[in-house]
Scaffold this motif. Structure first.
Motif, PDB file in Angstrom:
ATOM      1  N   THR B 109       1.675  37.362 -34.526  1.00 27.30           N
ATOM      2  CA  THR B 109       2.825  36.731 -33.879  1.00 27.30           C
ATOM      3  C   THR B 109       3.584  37.761 -33.058  1.00 27.30           C
ATOM      4  O   THR B 109       4.739  37.583 -32.738  1.00 27.30           O
ATOM      5  N   ASP B 110       2.917  38.866 -32.752  1.00 22.99           N
ATOM      6  CA  ASP B 110       3.639  39.954 -32.103  1.00 22.99           C
ATOM      7  C   ASP B 110       3.713  39.789 -30.580  1.00 22.99           C
ATOM      8  O   ASP B 110       3.291  38.781 -30.037  1.00 22.99           O
ATOM      9  N   GLN B 114       2.843  36.614 -28.615  1.00 24.49           N
ATOM     10  CA  GLN B 114       3.981  35.719 -28.416  1.00 24.49           C
ATOM     11  C   GLN B 114       4.086  35.310 -26.949  1.00 24.49           C
ATOM     12  O   GLN B 114       4.389  34.162 -26.636  1.00 24.49           O
ATOM     13  N   ARG B 119       3.367  31.181 -30.851  1.00 23.58           N
ATOM     14  CA  ARG B 119       4.242  30.270 -31.582  1.00 23.58           C
ATOM     15  C   ARG B 119       3.540  28.924 -31.823  1.00 23.58           C
ATOM     16  O   ARG B 119       3.572  28.373 -32.918  1.00 23.58           O
ATOM     17  N   GLU B 138       1.668  35.474 -41.422  1.00 25.04           N
ATOM     18  CA  GLU B 138       1.942  36.002 -40.088  1.00 25.04           C
ATOM     19  C   GLU B 138       1.674  37.495 -40.131  1.00 25.04           C
ATOM     20  O   GLU B 138       1.895  38.142 -41.140  1.00 25.04           O
ATOM     21  N   GLN B 525      13.815  35.460 -27.518  1.00 23.33           N
ATOM     22  CA  GLN B 525      12.847  35.305 -28.606  1.00 23.33           C
ATOM     23  C   GLN B 525      12.021  36.575 -28.775  1.00 23.33           C
ATOM     24  O   GLN B 525      11.700  36.980 -29.887  1.00 23.33           O
ATOM     25  N   ARG B 529      11.677  39.013 -32.040  1.00 23.85           N
ATOM     26  CA  ARG B 529      10.411  39.419 -32.638  1.00 23.85           C
ATOM     27  C   ARG B 529      10.379  40.937 -32.828  1.00 23.85           C
ATOM     28  O   ARG B 529       9.891  41.451 -33.833  1.00 23.85           O
ATOM     29  N   GLU B 532      12.541  41.746 -35.735  1.00 21.41           N
ATOM     30  CA  GLU B 532      11.879  41.317 -36.965  1.00 21.41           C
ATOM     31  C   GLU B 532      10.773  42.317 -37.336  1.00 21.41           C
ATOM     32  O   GLU B 532      10.593  42.664 -38.501  1.00 21.41           O
ATOM     33  N   PHE B 533      10.068  42.773 -36.311  1.00 18.08           N
ATOM     34  CA  PHE B 533       8.992  43.744 -36.536  1.00 18.08           C
ATOM     35  C   PHE B 533       9.530  45.002 -37.224  1.00 18.08           C
ATOM     36  O   PHE B 533       8.988  45.455 -38.230  1.00 18.08           O
ATOM     37  N   GLU B 553      18.732  42.594 -36.586  1.00 22.88           N
ATOM     38  CA  GLU B 553      18.102  41.278 -36.481  1.00 22.88           C
ATOM     39  C   GLU B 553      19.139  40.173 -36.656  1.00 22.88           C
ATOM     40  O   GLU B 553      19.125  39.179 -35.923  1.00 22.88           O
TER      41      GLU B 553
END
Lengths: 280, 605
Positions: B109-110, B114, B119, B138, B525, B529, B532-533, B553
């Motif tokens: 999902t990186d 992305q 998604r 994921e 978005q 990401r 989140e990573f 985040e």
């Protein structure tokens, strides 16, 4: 008794425009203290190898790209250190905010004082900010693990493991924000390798590990350090002669610590010395 | 050390998996069947903690997860305290400590995925398999960015398998019956024995394949990566022979003169590192090849390893010769089964033909390579975290100083270089330092909104525009993410792609990532990401990174709903502290891309 150390060369270090002389091998923190500077520390333990994980002691070293942890970076001759530079103070402030917003620092000595001194505002991250809050683990009669108060400084792991006790009952499990101090497979302490020496309690800087007596008294609201007296004596169990410091409130022993400057035990005890005071 | 075990019994299958890696236990003291004879002597077990990760892999590969009994048995065999082994096992995302089915799908999902519809893929997989957790999860960047969106299925069993889907299609991934995976024979030699199926030819990642004038990619599509004869017929081993002519000091002199700097992102002069390591009086010296390429958007090392594995073996041998190392470790990320299989094969055949092992080419020089597979942790690409991981500790970075050339792997002087840096040593020796420096090659990983994504080789000095002309942009280019998640967004396409040129532009070449963002990509978005990573991949050792990445985040989530001045100030404060006070590069760079998106792209205006 302080055993003689081999002679060491002295080096000059500049701390905030003041030159101090420290023995070779000393840390920047030693130099700062020699210069009379009050650099905050949490994960630094006087009897342990510093892990430099908390980063509240960061200082600015001239010429370095990033800030340096004073507790573990060795002082070098001619080093110029800024302990109160804007950059260092900013990082300390934000680190205190990050800690204060994620961990319960209510029993951390001096946390409130530093928070005020650096103008840290942990509430700025909002009410929904993630925390490490969780129920305290009460699974034995001797000490309590309240990981809501844990800043993951690794001191208990180091004391339990290769630095002192060699029992290896606990480690850090998981990763990142989900990291916790844990026994294997998160088993209760009573099923683990723990020998209840309490050396992890001795080094915990936040009160995440505490005597069951202290934990219960805090819950009842009867814990009052101003009413406590401390008496250092010798353990009566075996012939080693470990020093015990008895903390007494209302004529009752409420916890036992050990002086860290004792050259033999350096603050460490065994289960009998630390917890076996019921007969007194 | 008096270790207490939990006496949980492993299953026969788990025991067999561990014994296959470690050999059968010699006595009851280390986990074998107790006999009366065992009680007549006290054994001091040899600590072999560095085999912890291979042993955990063995169980995870065989059963799909690591039970209490299996962990306890591994601990007995290696003399590792169970609490510490538990801490290590829970550190890596490819291991599970809870029961799960043998086949687990990892859906990337990186960033590059992305930008190419990960998604939607994620939603489709969720529709069929339910929420992520057991049968699928994921995944951070799988390094298949040129064929995004990508997924990887890992299936445990007596013959563990890996299957690559790129570009991934939910129907194909979910309906594939496990036994339909085509299984090539396992490669011989050390390291993982994973059958790999379902991959496009590796050369598909090199649009320039077959062109004349390529240096690092010259064998892509031309030589069979499994054939040592092909390798030698296309110029292989000339650098090694030249190295033996020059002698160790001569090799270091050439590398110094070439001006080669590390391609892993830090751009430290390679010759100086080798020289410092070679001079260390403490022995043994170790060589570590960092093939833990996990920066989102980066896949050049994978492409080099898949297409030209012998080049890496030769380059490591040259590096070891120059710096006096008898043992090398090739640490490759767990998400690269094909590259790992090709390298295992290359190492085994090189050993069989006298190019590794004692007395290489009859020159009296001994060197061997051990392949070590990571288990899903970006941080293990940090040069000191990699040591902890190989030694069987949690992959947490160490504080520097002391630097690796003084105290690295097992506390000994260590040379650590990434794959691209090492393979550059071959043309330096083949052509001579001066000729090499006149046309110094650099690899770039181009992905995102381009017609021909892949690995490109350019000489230093080319501009970003020239690179994008080769790859052909699609749509309206809004920005380019240079250097990956730890890099920065740029909009000026005339930046020269050199270390100095990108630095002047406030960016970095980093790991050579060029991720093209067109105006269809939701930038907010993408930033989420990235945040989140870093939150996911933070090891958690230091406070600025452990808590800072979470706060970053959280603030970006709020900003994606409503722009507020307070949150922007908060981001800057936290970002500055992460950069200033974190222990390692992960925390120090976790705010770079977000900062550049705010300042240069005005993403929250």
């Amino acid at each position: 008794m302080i055993p003689l150390q081999p002679p060491r060369r002295l080096i000059d270090v500049q701390i905030d425009d003041e030159t101090v002389r420290v023995p070779e091998g000393a840390t920047i923190l030693d130099a700062c203290r020699a210069a009379g500077k009050d650099v905050p520390t949490l994960c630094h333990g006087d009897t342990l190898t510093p892990k430099n994980a908390c980063r509240v002691c960061v200082v600015e070293v001239e010429g370095a790209r990033t800030l340096a942890p004073a507790c573990s970076r060795k002082a070098e001759a001619g080093m110029k250190v800024g302990t109160g530079s804007e950059r260092a103070r900013h990082s300390r402030k934000v680190v205190l905010e990050l800690l204060g917003s994620s961990v319960d620092l209510s029993t951390t000595p001096r946390a409130a004082e530093w928070t005020a001194e650096y103008g840290a505002d942990p509430a700025r991250f909002g009410a929904d900010a993630a925390t490490v809050e969780q129920p305290a683990k009460v699974d034995n009669d001797l000490y309590v693990r309240d990981y809501s108060k844990c800043i993951l400084c690794y001191k208990c792991v180091d004391a339990c493991g290769e630095q002192w006790q060699n029992t290896f009952a606990i480690g850090v499990a998981g990763r990142g924000f989900d990291g916790t101090i844990s026994t294997e497979f998160d088993a209760p302490l009573t099923d683990s390798a723990c020998v209840y020496c309490g050396n992890c309690v001795e080094v915990c800087p936040t009160g995440a590990l505490s005597f069951k007596t202290e934990f219960d008294m805090r819950a009842e609201g009867t814990w009052d350090e101003s009413r406590q007296s401390e008496t250092t004596t010798v353990c009566s169990y075996c012939g080693v002669g470990c020093n015990l410091t008895l903390h007494v409130q209302d004529n009752k022993i409420v916890k036992v610590t050990s002086p860290h400057d004792n050259p033999v035990t350096k603050g460490n005890l065994c289960v009998k010395g630390r917890f076996g005071y019921g007969y007194v | 050390m008096d270790i207490r075990f939990r006496d949980a019994e492993p299953s026969d299958e788990e025991r067999a998996a561990v014994d296959a890696v470690l050999g059968p236990p010699a006595t009851g003291w280390e986990g074998g069947a107790r006999s009366a004879a065992d009680l007549r002597f006290a054994a001091r077990a040899e600590p072999r903690r560095d085999l912890l990760l291979p042993a955990l892999h063995a169980v995870n590969d065989r059963v799909g997860w690591i039970s209490e009994g299996a962990l306890d048995y591994v601990c007995r065999r290696l003399t590792v305290p169970p609490a510490e082994a538990y801490g290590v096992a829970t550190f890596y995302s490819l291991f599970s400590l809870r029961p799960r089915p043998p086949r687990v799908l990892h859906v990337c999902t990186d960033l590059a995925c992305q930008a190419k519809g990960a998604r939607r893929l994620r939603e489709q997989v969720e529709e069929r398999l339910g929420p992520p957790g057991e049968t699928w999860q994921e995944s951070p960047c799988l390094g298949l960015c040129e064929r995004a969106p990508a997924a990887l299925a890992l299936e445990a069993g007596p013959a563990p398998r890996a299957e690559v889907y790129a570009p991934a299609d939910a129907d194909a991934m979910v309906s594939t019956p496990a036994d339909a995976m085509a299984g090539a024979p396992s490669p011989n030699g050390s390291g993982p024995r994973l059958d790999v199926a379902g991959d496009a030819p590796a050369v598909a990642a090199v649009p320039q394949a077959g062109q004349d004038g390529l240096i690092l990619l010259r064998r892509a599509g031309r030589a069979d990566p499994a054939s040592l004869d092909d390798y030698r017929a296309t110029g292989g081993c000339t650098a090694l022979r030249r190295a033996f002519e020059l002698g160790p000091a001569g090799v270091i002199r050439e590398v110094l003169e070439s001006g080669l700097v590390g391609r892993g992102g830090a751009a430290f002069p390679t010759g100086r590192k080798w020289d410092a390591a070679a001079r260390q009086p403490d022995h043994p010296h170790y060589l570590v090849c960092n093939a833990d390429e996990s920066e989102p958007g980066t896949f050049k090392d994978r492409v080099v390893m898949e297409n030209d594995p012998y080049a890496l073996v030769e380059a490591m041998t040259v590096a070891a010769y120059a710096t006096g190392c008898a043992q090398g470790y090739l640490y490759i990320r767990g998400e690269y089964p094909r590259a790992a299989a090709r390298l295992a094969h290359a190492i085994a055949t090189a050993r069989a033909r006298g190019l590794l092992g004692p007395d290489i080419l009859g020159k009296g020089f001994s060197f061997d390579i051990e392949l070590r597979r990571g288990a899903g942790a970006y941080i293990c690409g940090e040069e000191t975290a990699i040591f902890n991981s190989i030694e069987g500790h949690r992959g947490e970075p160490r504080s520097k100083p002391p630097f690796p050339v003084e105290k690295g792997l097992f506390g000994k002087p260590t040379v650590v270089n990434n794959v691209e840096t090492l393979v550059n040593v071959l043309p330096i020796l083949e052509r001579g330092a001066r000729a090499y420096a006149a046309a110094e090659p650099k690899l770039f990983c181009v992905s995102g909104a381009v017609e021909r994504p892949g690995v490109y080789e350019l000489t230093f000095g080319a501009t970003l525009r020239e690179l994008l002309e080769l790859a052909g942009t699609t749509g309206t280019t809004r920005a380019v993410l240079l250097g990956g998640a730890a890099g920065a967004f740029v909009t000026d396409l005339d930046i020269p792609l050199t270390f100095e040129g990108t630095r002047d532009a406030g960016a970095t070449l980093g790991s050579g990532v060029v991720l093209v963002i067109d105006d269809t990509v939701d930038l907010r978005q993408l930033l989420l990401r990235i945040a989140e990573f870093f939150r996911d991949e933070s090891c958690g050792q230091c406070v600025p990174c452990r808590v800072g990445t979470v706060r970053q985040e959280e603030a970006l989530h709020r900003l994606s709903r409503r722009v507020s001045h307070d949150d922007l100030v908060l981001l800057r404060d936290v970002g500055r502290t992460m950069r200033d006070a974190s222990i390692c590069g992960l925390g120090q760079t976790a705010w770079n891309a977000v900062e550049s998106a705010i300042d240069r792209l005005g993403v929250y205006e």
